[in-house]
Every structure is written in C-alpha cells, then in structure tokens.
Design a protein around this motif. Sequence first.
Motif, mmCIF file in Angstrom:
data_model
loop_
_atom_site.group_PDB
_atom_site.id
_atom_site.type_symbol
_atom_site.label_atom_id
_atom_site.label_comp_id
_atom_site.label_asym_id
_atom_site.label_seq_id
_atom_site.Cartn_x
_atom_site.Cartn_y
_atom_site.Cartn_z
ATOM 1 N N HIS A 90 0.816 -1.210 0.000
ATOM 2 C CA HIS A 90 0.000 0.000 0.000
ATOM 3 C C HIS A 90 0.852 1.263 0.000
ATOM 4 C CE1 HIS A 90 -2.811 -2.886 2.315
ATOM 5 N NE2 HIS A 90 -3.041 -2.976 1.028
ATOM 6 N N ILE A 91 2.041 1.204 -0.565
ATOM 7 C CA ILE A 91 2.910 2.370 -0.605
ATOM 8 C C ILE A 91 2.475 3.284 -1.746
ATOM 9 C CG2 ILE A 91 5.261 3.155 -1.036
ATOM 10 C CD1 ILE A 91 6.273 0.729 0.399
ATOM 11 N N GLY A 92 2.384 4.566 -1.452
ATOM 12 C CA GLY A 92 1.992 5.538 -2.466
ATOM 13 C C GLY A 92 0.515 5.860 -2.386
ATOM 14 N N VAL A 93 0.162 7.043 -2.895
ATOM 15 C CA VAL A 93 -1.204 7.528 -2.792
ATOM 16 C C VAL A 93 -2.184 6.640 -3.542
ATOM 17 C CG1 VAL A 93 -2.742 9.439 -3.357
ATOM 18 C CG2 VAL A 93 -0.491 9.900 -2.375
ATOM 19 N N ALA A 94 -1.865 6.286 -4.768
ATOM 20 C CA ALA A 94 -2.796 5.498 -5.584
ATOM 21 C C ALA A 94 -3.101 4.161 -4.933
ATOM 22 C CB ALA A 94 -2.232 5.292 -6.982
ATOM 23 N N ALA A 95 -2.055 3.467 -4.463
ATOM 24 C CA ALA A 95 -2.254 2.162 -3.830
ATOM 25 C C ALA A 95 -3.023 2.301 -2.526
ATOM 26 C CB ALA A 95 -0.911 1.484 -3.586
ATOM 27 N N GLY A 96 -2.738 3.365 -1.764
ATOM 28 C CA GLY A 96 -3.424 3.576 -0.502
ATOM 29 C C GLY A 96 -4.899 3.874 -0.690
ATOM 30 N N VAL A 97 -5.217 4.740 -1.658
ATOM 31 C CA VAL A 97 -6.615 5.073 -1.917
ATOM 32 C C VAL A 97 -7.377 3.853 -2.426
ATOM 33 C CG1 VAL A 97 -8.160 6.440 -3.373
ATOM 34 C CG2 VAL A 97 -6.171 7.517 -2.298
ATOM 35 N N GLU A 98 -6.754 3.083 -3.307
ATOM 36 C CA GLU A 98 -7.403 1.876 -3.819
ATOM 37 C C GLU A 98 -7.715 0.902 -2.688
ATOM 38 O OE1 GLU A 98 -6.612 -1.789 -6.997
ATOM 39 O OE2 GLU A 98 -5.104 -0.214 -6.715
ATOM 40 N N ALA A 99 -6.740 0.701 -1.789
ATOM 41 C CA ALA A 99 -6.952 -0.206 -0.658
ATOM 42 C C ALA A 99 -8.047 0.324 0.256
ATOM 43 C CB ALA A 99 -5.653 -0.384 0.118
ATOM 44 N N ALA A 100 -8.068 1.629 0.478
ATOM 45 C CA ALA A 100 -9.082 2.224 1.340
ATOM 46 C C ALA A 100 -10.484 2.034 0.755
ATOM 47 C CB ALA A 100 -8.797 3.714 1.530
ATOM 48 N N GLN A 101 -10.623 2.288 -0.536
ATOM 49 C CA GLN A 101 -11.927 2.127 -1.182
ATOM 50 C C GLN A 101 -12.404 0.680 -1.105
ATOM 51 O OE1 GLN A 101 -10.958 3.737 -5.047
ATOM 52 N NE2 GLN A 101 -11.626 5.808 -4.483
ATOM 53 N N ARG A 102 -11.475 -0.238 -1.298
ATOM 54 C CA ARG A 102 -11.840 -1.656 -1.244
ATOM 55 C C ARG A 102 -12.300 -2.035 0.156
ATOM 56 N NH1 ARG A 102 -8.805 -5.343 0.774
ATOM 57 N NH2 ARG A 102 -6.870 -4.190 0.411
ATOM 58 N N MET A 103 -11.560 -1.613 1.186
ATOM 59 C CA MET A 103 -11.911 -1.981 2.553
ATOM 60 C C MET A 103 -13.241 -1.375 2.989
ATOM 61 S SD MET A 103 -8.372 -2.281 4.743
ATOM 62 C CE MET A 103 -7.533 -0.828 4.150
ATOM 63 N N VAL A 104 -13.496 -0.141 2.585
ATOM 64 C CA VAL A 104 -14.780 0.479 2.924
ATOM 65 C C VAL A 104 -15.916 -0.280 2.249
ATOM 66 C CG1 VAL A 104 -16.184 2.550 2.675
ATOM 67 C CG2 VAL A 104 -13.794 2.757 3.380
ATOM 68 N N ALA A 105 -15.732 -0.635 0.989
ATOM 69 C CA ALA A 105 -16.756 -1.396 0.270
ATOM 70 C C ALA A 105 -16.990 -2.756 0.924
ATOM 71 C CB ALA A 105 -16.349 -1.571 -1.189
ATOM 72 N N GLU A 106 -15.935 -3.320 1.517
ATOM 73 C CA GLU A 106 -16.042 -4.640 2.150
ATOM 74 C C GLU A 106 -16.652 -4.585 3.547
ATOM 75 O OE1 GLU A 106 -12.214 -6.815 -0.046
ATOM 76 O OE2 GLU A 106 -11.989 -5.947 1.962
ATOM 77 N N GLY A 107 -16.758 -3.391 4.121
ATOM 78 C CA GLY A 107 -17.398 -3.297 5.426
ATOM 79 C C GLY A 107 -16.580 -2.649 6.526
ATOM 80 N N ALA A 108 -15.442 -2.028 6.194
ATOM 81 C CA ALA A 108 -14.657 -1.347 7.223
ATOM 82 C C ALA A 108 -15.403 -0.109 7.716
ATOM 83 C CB ALA A 108 -13.289 -0.951 6.682
ATOM 84 N N ASP A 109 -15.506 0.050 9.033
ATOM 85 C CA ASP A 109 -16.131 1.226 9.625
ATOM 86 C C ASP A 109 -15.126 2.349 9.839
ATOM 87 O OD1 ASP A 109 -18.865 0.070 10.272
ATOM 88 O OD2 ASP A 109 -17.548 -1.353 11.313
ATOM 89 N N MET A 110 -13.850 1.988 9.912
ATOM 90 C CA MET A 110 -12.775 2.948 10.129
ATOM 91 C C MET A 110 -11.519 2.392 9.488
ATOM 92 S SD MET A 110 -11.147 4.288 13.790
ATOM 93 C CE MET A 110 -12.377 5.549 14.108
ATOM 94 N N LEU A 111 -10.604 3.266 9.095
ATOM 95 C CA LEU A 111 -9.316 2.850 8.556
ATOM 96 C C LEU A 111 -8.211 3.289 9.506
ATOM 97 C CD1 LEU A 111 -9.788 3.933 4.820
ATOM 98 C CD2 LEU A 111 -10.169 1.667 5.820
ATOM 99 N N ASP A 112 -7.244 2.426 9.734
ATOM 100 C CA ASP A 112 -6.099 2.722 10.593
ATOM 101 C C ASP A 112 -4.864 2.791 9.702
ATOM 102 O OD1 ASP A 112 -4.941 3.180 13.175
ATOM 103 O OD2 ASP A 112 -4.113 1.155 13.112
ATOM 104 N N ILE A 113 -4.330 3.989 9.528
ATOM 105 C CA ILE A 113 -3.239 4.211 8.579
ATOM 106 C C ILE A 113 -1.949 4.461 9.339
ATOM 107 C CG2 ILE A 113 -2.407 5.689 6.708
ATOM 108 C CD1 ILE A 113 -5.337 6.220 6.003
ATOM 109 N N GLY A 114 -0.925 3.660 9.034
ATOM 110 C CA GLY A 114 0.359 3.795 9.718
ATOM 111 C C GLY A 114 1.525 3.820 8.756
ATOM 112 N N GLY A 115 2.592 4.518 9.149
ATOM 113 C CA GLY A 115 3.784 4.620 8.311
ATOM 114 C C GLY A 115 5.033 4.094 8.968
ATOM 115 N N GLU A 116 4.877 3.437 10.125
ATOM 116 C CA GLU A 116 6.025 2.831 10.817
ATOM 117 C C GLU A 116 5.631 1.429 11.252
ATOM 118 O OE1 GLU A 116 9.212 4.192 14.174
ATOM 119 O OE2 GLU A 116 7.110 4.295 14.792
ATOM 120 N N SER A 117 6.321 0.433 10.760
ATOM 121 C CA SER A 117 6.003 -0.938 11.135
ATOM 122 C C SER A 117 6.235 -1.143 12.626
ATOM 123 C CB SER A 117 6.876 -1.921 10.347
ATOM 124 O OG SER A 117 6.674 -3.241 10.822
ATOM 125 N N THR A 118 5.313 -1.882 13.254
ATOM 126 C CA THR A 118 5.461 -2.224 14.671
ATOM 127 C C THR A 118 5.615 -3.726 14.867
ATOM 128 O OG1 THR A 118 3.047 -2.177 14.864
ATOM 129 C CG2 THR A 118 4.242 -0.195 15.519
#
Length: 331
Positions: A90-118
């Motif tokens: 999901h690196i980059g704006v296009a990939a991130g937006v695509e993933a977000a749209q897919r998850m919302v369509a699948e039923g995500a109520d919220m998105l948790d966006i992070g830029g540092e692996s834990t």
Amino acid sequence: MMYYRPLVRHGETRPEGALPLAGGSLWFSEVELLSREAPPRIVPVGLVPAEVRHRLTFRRAAIAGLDMTRPKIMGILNATPDSFSDGGRHIGVAAGVEAAQRMVAEGADMLDIGGESTRPGAAFVPEEEEIARTIPVIAAIRATSDVPISIDTRKAAVAMDALEAGAQLVNDVSGFTYDAALAPLAAQAGAPVCVMHSQGDPETMQKDPRYDHVLLDVYDYLEKQVDRLEATGILRDQIVVDPGIGFGKTQAHNLSLIKGLSLFHGLGCPILLGVSRKRFIGDIGQEPQADKRAPGSIAVALAGVAKGVQMLRVHDVAETAQALRLWQATR
C-alpha cells in the motif's frame, strides 16, 4: 486490590438482576473476582461496588461518529515497506486510496493508517519519512470519502499533520509513553485516542517478556494511562483501550489476555482487539504464512466480540464482516 471481570452472556432470556454490558446487547449476572493475593471466585453482580457496576454497564459514547454499542471493524492500511504481512502493498497515494476504497466497500467502519512498522524487530522510522508515507494518503482518502480515519503513530508531529489532513483518532502503540507532546496535542485537537499496552518497543519487545500476572499487570498499566490522559484533558469516554496482543507477550500471555478480555470493561472505555494474522495465530493454527491466517484471526476476533469488544482491527475486512454478520444473526 480487587478486580471485577464480568462473565459475559448473550440471549433475550436473562436472570433477574442481570446488567447490560457497556450499554450493548450483551449482559452479565456474575463477575469473577480477581486479586493478586487470593484465588479467583465468582460472585453475583449485587456484590459489585456501585462505581464498578457503573463503569461496566453505562453506554459508551460514540468514537469518531461510530456507535460503540455494536462491534466495529477497523481496516489496517500499512503505508510501509516492512509490515509483517502486507509490507509494500500500500505504498503511495494510488495504492493507498485503492486499498481504502476496497476496505470500505467490504465493510470497514474505520481505517487505521500507519507509516512505521510495529512488527517484532522493526526499526525506528524518522518522523519525516513517516509523514511522507501517511499524510498524502490520508488527504487523498479524505478528499473522496468521509470514512473515519485513525493515524497509527507514536509521534506528535505525525499526528498533528494527520489530524490536519483529515484523520480523527490517534492510535499510539506506545500507550502515549514515547512522545510527551502527543497526549496534549490530542487533547487540544479534541481527538479521540486509542491507548495500547506494550512491553518495550518494537525492536526489543519480544525478547523474553515477563509479567507477575499478565492480565492484572496490563489492566493496571491501562488504568494508569487512562487516568493520565484524562488529566491531560482527554475525556475518558473518548479513550479506547487496547491490551496490545503480541506486543511484548508470549503465546501464553496472549491467550491469558484474550480469555480475560472482559476485565477491561472496568476501565469504562471501549476496547479494541488487534490480533489479525499475528504469530500466535499462525503457531496455534499451524499456518506459517501470515496472509493465510484469516480463519484463525476471525476465530479469535469473534471470541473477543463475545466478550463485548467494541472494535476489531483487521487485515481481512470482507471475511471478518461476513463472520460478524453471521455471529450477530445467530444471537
């Protein structure tokens, strides 16, 4: 000190005196009394102090506009090259937006966006790099969607830019212990927060973690941090608590926390459970490949929902949403 863990039940037929759990459809008529000095025992709710009963039963306030009386799905969107199961996807704006749209369509109520692996052993990421990975993605999602967004960070500078870009919740895996400026920032912004327990940082947390009593130790830590956040100016009803499964815990620790999850309702806050694809699921479920652990992840997620957890942080949104709909229908 006594601790009160509600023994959570479901169903329309309830015994006399049963109390609602956190204002939702689950209920309890007994609690398990826990302490560090005596064996556990089960007592009726009538023996629970009034203040404790109130915290266990009152309806939780909405978080980022989401009703906390029904479980919600938080979709994981890692804008990182090295997260343990989806790094680099999901690196980059296009990939991130695509993933977000897919998850919302699948039923995500919220998105948790992070830029540092834990993930265990993950290296520190400078805040400038974390900002570059996350903020353009948040801004692009917000430009086309009103889905609630959480910023997964332990750094105030990252959170500030994320909130300005349209994020609404600050999710700190360090439990607001890493950056002293982060809690005051959230308070000033009026943003809800998620406070997680972790023993050590990602680079060191899995090096022989130890506890006296993991369930009670994690509860005490979260209680202390919730009180501290309240003193900073964040309302208790805008604080979500996360026991931090897999963060400085062995498999035995994780299982103890999951079995005892309902204890954390005593903090008077919504509970977030994040178990998706984690190593203990692979070990118990005998699946070494992280992205094939959806069945095991869903099994543990539903176990959490049965104990009244209000948020599920997941990779497999569509599968979890389907399972949750069936779980609710059968109850």
